[in-house]
Design a protein around this motif. Structure first.
Motif, PDB file in Angstrom:
ATOM      1  N   LYS A   1       0.741  -1.253   0.097  1.00 10.41           N
ATOM      2  CA  LYS A   1      -0.125   0.083  -0.068  1.00 10.41           C
ATOM      3  C   LYS A   1       0.803   1.289  -0.035  1.00 10.41           C
ATOM      4  CE  LYS A   1      -3.988  -1.910   2.235  1.00 10.41           C
ATOM      5  NZ  LYS A   1      -5.054  -1.851   3.590  1.00 10.41           N
ATOM      6  N   VAL A   2       2.091   1.147   0.761  1.00  9.07           N
ATOM      7  CA  VAL A   2       2.728   2.320   0.942  1.00  9.07           C
ATOM      8  C   VAL A   2       3.508   2.588  -0.429  1.00  9.07           C
ATOM      9  CG1 VAL A   2       4.931   3.323   1.951  1.00  9.07           C
ATOM     10  CG2 VAL A   2       3.276   2.213   3.265  1.00  9.07           C
ATOM     11  N   GLU A   3       3.892   1.474  -1.198  1.00  8.41           N
ATOM     12  CA  GLU A   3       4.408   1.619  -2.534  1.00  8.41           C
ATOM     13  C   GLU A   3       3.459   2.262  -3.594  1.00  8.41           C
ATOM     14  OE1 GLU A   3       6.291  -2.151  -3.528  1.00  8.41           O
ATOM     15  OE2 GLU A   3       7.682  -1.873  -2.112  1.00  8.41           O
ATOM     16  N   ASP A   4       2.337   1.548  -3.472  1.00  7.49           N
ATOM     17  CA  ASP A   4       1.569   2.271  -4.161  1.00  7.49           C
ATOM     18  C   ASP A   4       1.000   3.693  -4.205  1.00  7.49           C
ATOM     19  OD1 ASP A   4       1.110  -0.373  -5.495  1.00  7.49           O
ATOM     20  OD2 ASP A   4      -0.607  -0.918  -4.170  1.00  7.49           O
ATOM     21  N   SER A   5       0.951   3.994  -2.783  1.00  6.38           N
ATOM     22  CA  SER A   5       0.708   5.425  -2.260  1.00  6.38           C
ATOM     23  C   SER A   5       1.711   6.257  -2.839  1.00  6.38           C
ATOM     24  CB  SER A   5       0.177   5.486  -0.868  1.00  6.38           C
ATOM     25  OG  SER A   5       0.085   6.858  -0.369  1.00  6.38           O
ATOM     26  N   LEU A   6       3.138   5.738  -2.609  1.00  9.08           N
ATOM     27  CA  LEU A   6       4.274   6.368  -3.093  1.00  9.08           C
ATOM     28  C   LEU A   6       4.209   6.698  -4.387  1.00  9.08           C
ATOM     29  CD1 LEU A   6       6.775   7.995  -2.246  1.00  9.08           C
ATOM     30  CD2 LEU A   6       8.069   5.751  -2.402  1.00  9.08           C
ATOM     31  N   LYS A   7       3.930   5.768  -5.301  1.00  8.07           N
ATOM     32  CA  LYS A   7       4.060   5.767  -6.489  1.00  8.07           C
ATOM     33  C   LYS A   7       2.983   6.869  -7.214  1.00  8.07           C
ATOM     34  CE  LYS A   7       3.408   3.051 -10.750  1.00  8.07           C
ATOM     35  NZ  LYS A   7       3.245   1.749 -11.214  1.00  8.07           N
ATOM     36  N   SER A   8       1.647   6.811  -6.488  1.00  8.41           N
ATOM     37  CA  SER A   8       0.764   7.555  -6.899  1.00  8.41           C
ATOM     38  C   SER A   8       1.112   8.921  -6.494  1.00  8.41           C
ATOM     39  CB  SER A   8      -0.616   7.255  -5.985  1.00  8.41           C
ATOM     40  OG  SER A   8      -1.656   8.195  -6.371  1.00  8.41           O
ATOM     41  N   SER A   9       1.629   9.122  -5.309  1.00 12.45           N
ATOM     42  CA  SER A   9       2.172  10.570  -4.856  1.00 12.45           C
ATOM     43  C   SER A   9       2.972  11.139  -5.749  1.00 12.45           C
ATOM     44  CB  SER A   9       2.595  10.490  -3.302  1.00 12.45           C
ATOM     45  OG  SER A   9       1.403   9.984  -2.635  1.00 12.45           O
ATOM     46  N   ASN A  10       4.011  10.336  -6.153  1.00 16.85           N
ATOM     47  CA  ASN A  10       5.069  10.654  -7.308  1.00 16.85           C
ATOM     48  C   ASN A  10       4.630  11.133  -8.491  1.00 16.85           C
ATOM     49  OD1 ASN A  10       7.304  10.395  -5.378  1.00 16.85           O
ATOM     50  ND2 ASN A  10       7.614   8.172  -6.233  1.00 16.85           N
ATOM     51  N   GLU A  11       3.597  10.492  -8.916  1.00 22.12           N
ATOM     52  CA  GLU A  11       2.754  10.672 -10.221  1.00 22.12           C
ATOM     53  C   GLU A  11       1.887  12.097 -10.147  1.00 22.12           C
ATOM     54  OE1 GLU A  11       0.329   7.567 -11.137  1.00 22.12           O
ATOM     55  OE2 GLU A  11       1.879   6.274 -11.819  1.00 22.12           O
ATOM     56  N   LYS A  12       1.308  12.372  -8.953  1.00 23.84           N
ATOM     57  CA  LYS A  12       0.694  13.432  -8.531  1.00 23.84           C
ATOM     58  C   LYS A  12       1.716  14.571  -8.405  1.00 23.84           C
ATOM     59  CE  LYS A  12      -3.412  11.619  -6.446  1.00 23.84           C
ATOM     60  NZ  LYS A  12      -4.222  11.389  -5.086  1.00 23.84           N
ATOM     61  N   LEU A  13       2.638  14.352  -7.683  1.00 27.17           N
ATOM     62  CA  LEU A  13       3.735  15.305  -7.545  1.00 27.17           C
ATOM     63  C   LEU A  13       4.427  15.911  -8.898  1.00 27.17           C
ATOM     64  CD1 LEU A  13       5.501  17.168  -5.820  1.00 27.17           C
ATOM     65  CD2 LEU A  13       7.157  15.304  -5.394  1.00 27.17           C
ATOM     66  N   GLN A  14       4.666  14.849  -9.866  1.00 26.89           N
ATOM     67  CA  GLN A  14       4.794  15.359 -11.168  1.00 26.89           C
ATOM     68  C   GLN A  14       4.151  16.039 -11.752  1.00 26.89           C
ATOM     69  OE1 GLN A  14       6.230  11.529 -12.971  1.00 26.89           O
ATOM     70  NE2 GLN A  14       8.081  11.219 -11.940  1.00 26.89           N
ATOM     71  N   HIS A  15       2.590  15.845 -11.765  1.00 27.52           N
ATOM     72  CA  HIS A  15       1.819  16.511 -12.451  1.00 27.52           C
ATOM     73  C   HIS A  15       1.462  17.812 -11.937  1.00 27.52           C
ATOM     74  CE1 HIS A  15      -2.222  17.097 -14.384  1.00 27.52           C
ATOM     75  NE2 HIS A  15      -2.665  17.363 -13.259  1.00 27.52           N
ATOM     76  N   VAL A  16       1.537  17.854 -10.601  1.00 31.64           N
ATOM     77  CA  VAL A  16       1.594  19.339  -9.798  1.00 31.64           C
ATOM     78  C   VAL A  16       2.789  20.166 -10.307  1.00 31.64           C
ATOM     79  CG1 VAL A  16       1.471  20.398  -7.920  1.00 31.64           C
ATOM     80  CG2 VAL A  16      -0.041  18.484  -8.033  1.00 31.64           C
ATOM     81  N   THR A  17       3.779  19.379 -10.223  1.00 30.77           N
ATOM     82  CA  THR A  17       5.126  20.141 -10.581  1.00 30.77           C
ATOM     83  C   THR A  17       4.962  20.850 -11.898  1.00 30.77           C
ATOM     84  OG1 THR A  17       6.459  18.622  -9.065  1.00 30.77           O
ATOM     85  CG2 THR A  17       7.757  19.920 -10.555  1.00 30.77           C
ATOM     86  N   GLN A  18       4.621  19.826 -12.953  1.00 31.88           N
ATOM     87  CA  GLN A  18       4.416  20.105 -14.353  1.00 31.88           C
ATOM     88  C   GLN A  18       3.439  21.205 -14.395  1.00 31.88           C
ATOM     89  OE1 GLN A  18       3.324  16.977 -16.836  1.00 31.88           O
ATOM     90  NE2 GLN A  18       3.525  18.330 -18.842  1.00 31.88           N
ATOM     91  N   GLN A  19       2.243  21.083 -13.724  1.00 32.83           N
ATOM     92  CA  GLN A  19       1.235  22.125 -13.698  1.00 32.83           C
ATOM     93  C   GLN A  19       1.805  23.419 -13.048  1.00 32.83           C
ATOM     94  OE1 GLN A  19      -2.471  20.731 -12.219  1.00 32.83           O
ATOM     95  NE2 GLN A  19      -3.520  22.754 -12.510  1.00 32.83           N
ATOM     96  N   THR A  20       2.514  23.356 -12.080  1.00 31.59           N
ATOM     97  CA  THR A  20       3.076  24.728 -11.307  1.00 31.59           C
ATOM     98  C   THR A  20       3.849  25.365 -12.325  1.00 31.59           C
ATOM     99  OG1 THR A  20       2.466  23.443  -9.178  1.00 31.59           O
ATOM    100  CG2 THR A  20       4.210  25.342  -9.323  1.00 31.59           C
ATOM    101  N   ASP A  21       4.713  24.353 -12.845  1.00 32.54           N
ATOM    102  CA  ASP A  21       5.854  25.103 -13.652  1.00 32.54           C
ATOM    103  C   ASP A  21       5.154  25.779 -14.969  1.00 32.54           C
ATOM    104  OD1 ASP A  21       8.018  24.168 -12.377  1.00 32.54           O
ATOM    105  OD2 ASP A  21       8.165  22.170 -13.569  1.00 32.54           O
TER     106      ASP A  21
END
Length: 200
Positions: free
Chosen positions: A119-139
């Motif tokens: 679950k932690v790995e899945d959550s971390l993967k999802s968080s990384n994907e969201k972070l990348q999306h948010v980072t891209q959107q923020t950029d």
């Protein structure tokens, strides 16, 4: 001492001779003495053996009592050993049950940890994907804001230049007006009150 026996005799005197008593008596007396002595020795030996036998019987009885006591102690020891063996078997069984329970608990905990880890790995993967999306959107938003800011700065700079030019023009106009007003006023006053002013 040897005697010559007669086969034809019908009594001891005929068989052994008339002097057999005087001849045999010392030998018989010696034999009797030796027999008494031997009997006495045998009796003493028998008494000694009886005493030893009594002593042995007493010792045997004592050993029998000791053996009975030892057997009783052995029985008590065997009973205690049986109880200890039963306690040991019960304790061993309890330890086995506890070990099995701990093993099951450990396996369950490992399974739970594996599930949590997944679950932690899945959550971390999802968080990384969201972070990348948010980072891209923020950029992208930062770039848009930067462009808007640059446009605003350029607009402010142009407005500042315009206002500076306008203020400078007004200042020049005010200066010219300030210079013209006294001259005009002076000319007007001179025209109106010229006759009243003293001539210099």
């Amino acid at each position: 001492m040897q005697y010559k026996l007669s086969r034809n005799g019908s009594n001891p005197a005929d068989i052994l001779g008339n002097d057999y008593k005087s001849t045999l008596k010392p030998a018989l007396n010696r034999f009797e003495d030796e027999l008494k002595k031997s009997s006495l020795e045998k009796l003493e030996e028998l008494i000694s053996l009886q005493q030893k036998s009594q002593d042995n019987i007493i010792k045997i009885k004592e050993k029998g009592s000791r053996l009975t006591e030892l057997k009783s102690q052995i029985d008590v020891g065997e009973t205690q050993l049986s109880l200890m063996k039963k306690d040991l078997e019960d304790y061993t069984s309890m330890c086995c049950m506890e070990a099995n329970r701990m093993t099951e608990d450990d396996e369950q905990e490992v399974h739970t940890l594996d599930t949590m880890e997944q679950k932690v790995e899945d959550s971390l993967k999802s968080s990384n994907e969201k972070l990348q999306h948010v980072t891209q959107q923020t950029d992208e938003e930062i770039q848009i804001c930067a462009c808007e800011l640059m446009a605003l700065i350029d607009s402010v700079s142009k407005y500042k230049e315009h206002m500076t030019s306008t203020i400078l023009d007004k200042k020049n106009g005010f200066s010219e007006t300030a210079e013209a007003v006294p001259n005009t006023l002076k000319g007007s006053l001179a025209a109106e009150f010229g006759s009243l002013l003293p001539k210099i």
